[in-house]
Scaffold this motif. Structure first.
Motif, short mmCIF file in Angstrom:
data_model
loop_
_atom_site.label_atom_id
_atom_site.label_comp_id
_atom_site.label_asym_id
_atom_site.label_seq_id
_atom_site.Cartn_x
_atom_site.Cartn_y
_atom_site.Cartn_z
N ARG A 110 -1.32 -2.64 3.42
CA ARG A 110 -0.73 -3.90 3.86
C ARG A 110 -1.77 -5.02 3.87
O ARG A 110 -1.48 -6.15 3.48
N ALA A 111 -2.97 -4.72 4.33
CA ALA A 111 -4.02 -5.73 4.35
C ALA A 111 -4.36 -6.19 2.93
O ALA A 111 -4.52 -7.40 2.67
N ARG A 112 -4.46 -5.25 2.00
CA ARG A 112 -4.73 -5.60 0.60
C ARG A 112 -3.59 -6.44 0.03
O ARG A 112 -3.82 -7.38 -0.74
N ALA A 113 -2.37 -6.08 0.40
CA ALA A 113 -1.20 -6.81 -0.11
C ALA A 113 -1.16 -8.23 0.45
O ALA A 113 -0.77 -9.17 -0.26
N VAL B 206 0.70 -8.78 -5.95
CA VAL B 206 0.50 -7.52 -5.22
C VAL B 206 0.40 -6.35 -6.20
O VAL B 206 -0.49 -5.50 -6.09
N ILE B 207 1.30 -6.30 -7.17
CA ILE B 207 1.25 -5.22 -8.16
C ILE B 207 -0.01 -5.32 -9.01
O ILE B 207 -0.70 -4.33 -9.25
N ASN B 208 -0.32 -6.53 -9.48
CA ASN B 208 -1.51 -6.72 -10.31
C ASN B 208 -2.77 -6.22 -9.61
O ASN B 208 -3.63 -5.57 -10.21
N ASP B 209 -2.88 -6.53 -8.31
CA ASP B 209 -4.09 -6.21 -7.57
C ASP B 209 -4.14 -4.74 -7.17
O ASP B 209 -5.11 -4.04 -7.44
N LEU B 210 -3.08 -4.26 -6.54
CA LEU B 210 -3.12 -2.91 -5.99
C LEU B 210 -2.99 -1.82 -7.05
O LEU B 210 -3.39 -0.67 -6.80
N SER B 211 -2.47 -2.15 -8.22
CA SER B 211 -2.35 -1.14 -9.27
C SER B 211 -3.73 -0.73 -9.79
O SER B 211 -3.85 0.32 -10.45
N GLY B 212 -4.76 -1.51 -9.51
CA GLY B 212 -6.10 -1.15 -9.93
C GLY B 212 -6.90 -0.44 -8.85
O GLY B 212 -8.06 -0.11 -9.05
#
Length: 388
Positions: free
Chosen positions: A146-149, A355-361
């Motif tokens: 959640r924090a990353r998102a 969110v997808i771009n960042d957390l998918s890595g």
């Protein structure tokens, strides 16, 4: 009017951040940078020893101000949702830094990279700590995601064009961050979520495909400018000059990869829309497939988002138009499933994609068997919160 040293440094850093973002770090000379901020190149050297020091300062100062906004919210003892406006405003004020961290951090030396990563970690841990006090039942993994998102939402205006500005933009992005700060770990898939994901490369077909697949991995790991034709040839077991039997230049390889990425993503969009006529079902399926593509073919995905500044002008404009068309499709669909105003739908769509771009890595994407599904559901719930 006299400008003190620190004010001049800030002026240089802000101008540099904007120029690096628009043109790409490797494409900008110190002479161009000096012209951008209205000073001479020798005058610039009075404040910074070189381009990498300016990049480091841009990242470090921007992150410091975001950290300060979090510290002020903690000192005021307000709830996380109450602090979101100030935190979002600070993040948007330094919107260039999010692109530069993602795309150009590798241009710094190891010490500077470690310092920037430490600041990013401090921001994430500070947000996680605030969330933990308000969500005591949440696991550490949930709070971390959640924090990353939340951070990814705040970076969205750097990645995607917005239709609101000022306080309206802050309000729209903060609303998305508020939604994503409470989402759960849902592992349910959409009804048609098992449609096969297209593979962008087929190395067994030809040497040309082998070269493209290897070049994609190298460009994603090191950046286009740091990779030579010899490196690409070595990765597929041939000499550097032998690569020219398949591509005339290294830039042709990048252009081919970019067009492959565009075609891959756009064809997948067409498949999704062919599956259903219901906007909510289309949206859920599209988000899940986008998350799957971003994770399973990370190298080409990174090139599609990071390497545009290295393209020749005509090719760059073509890819940018493709980006815009794809994003506008998301905005339109979000508007259909939410009935939000256009500017609000624009902000929500940009945050979901970010969110997808960042957390998918992230590491979790490769070690957690259900993480891709969880990530997709986070993006869906960001736009359409469960129970709404």
């Amino acid at each position: 009017m006299h400008i003190n040293s620190q004010s001049r440094q800030r002026q240089i850093v802000r101008g540099a951040a904007s120029l690096f973002r628009r043109r790409g770090y490797q494409q900008v000379s110190l002479k161009e940078l000096a012209t951008e901020v209205g000073i001479t190149a020798p005058a610039l050297y009075k404040h910074f020893s070189g381009k990498s020091e300016i990049l480091h300062a841009a990242l470090s100062w921007g992150l410091s101000e975001v950290l300060e906004a979090i510290a002020q919210a903690n000192a005021a003892q307000v709830s996380f949702h109450e602090s979101l406006a100030d935190l979002t405003e600070a993040a948007i004020e330094h919107r260039d830094l999010w692109i530069l961290i993602h795309r150009d951090l590798r241009n710094l030396d190891e010490t500077a990279q470690a310092e920037v990563r430490r600041q990013l970690r401090e921001i994430r841990l500070a947000i996680r700590e605030i969330l933990a006090t308000e969500q005591p039942a949440a696991s550490r993994d949930e709070l971390d995601v959640r924090a990353r998102a939340v951070i990814a939402c705040m970076a969205a205006p750097a990645e995607y064009p917005q239709k609101s500005t000022g306080t309206a933009l802050v309000r729209n992005i903060a609303a998305a961050a508020a939604n994503v700060s409470t989402v759960g770990y849902r592992t349910d898939r959409p009804p048609r979520g098992r449609m096969p994901i297209l593979q962008p490369f087929q190395p067994r077909v030809s040497r040309r495909e082998q070269i493209l697949a290897s070049a994609a991995d190298l460009f994603a790991q090191r950046g286009y400018d740091a990779v030579g034709v010899t490196d690409i040839g070595g990765a597929v077991g041939i000499s550097g000059p032998s690569v020219y039997s398949h591509f005339e230049t290294k830039i042709e390889i990048l252009e081919t990869l970019m067009r492959r990425a565009v075609g891959w993503i756009e064809f997948d969009r067409a498949l999704v829309f062919a599956e259903s006529s219901d906007p909510c079902e289309i949206f859920s399926l599209w988000v899940h497939r986008y998350a799957q593509m971003a994770t399973s073919n990370r190298a080409l995905f990174v090139i599609y988002t990071d390497e545009i500044p290295n393209l020749p002008d005509n090719e760059r404009r073509w890819v940018e138009r493709s980006h815009q068309d794809y994003f506008h499709s998301w905005v339109s669909l979000v508007g259909e499933v939410t009935a939000l105003k256009d500017s609000e739908a624009n902000a929500m769509a940009s945050c979901a994609l970010s969110v997808i771009n960042d957390l998918s890595g992230s590491t979790k994407a490769h070690v957690h068997s259900d993480f891709v599904t969880i990530l997709a559901n986070i993006a869906v719930d960001l736009v359409v919160p469960v129970g709404s």
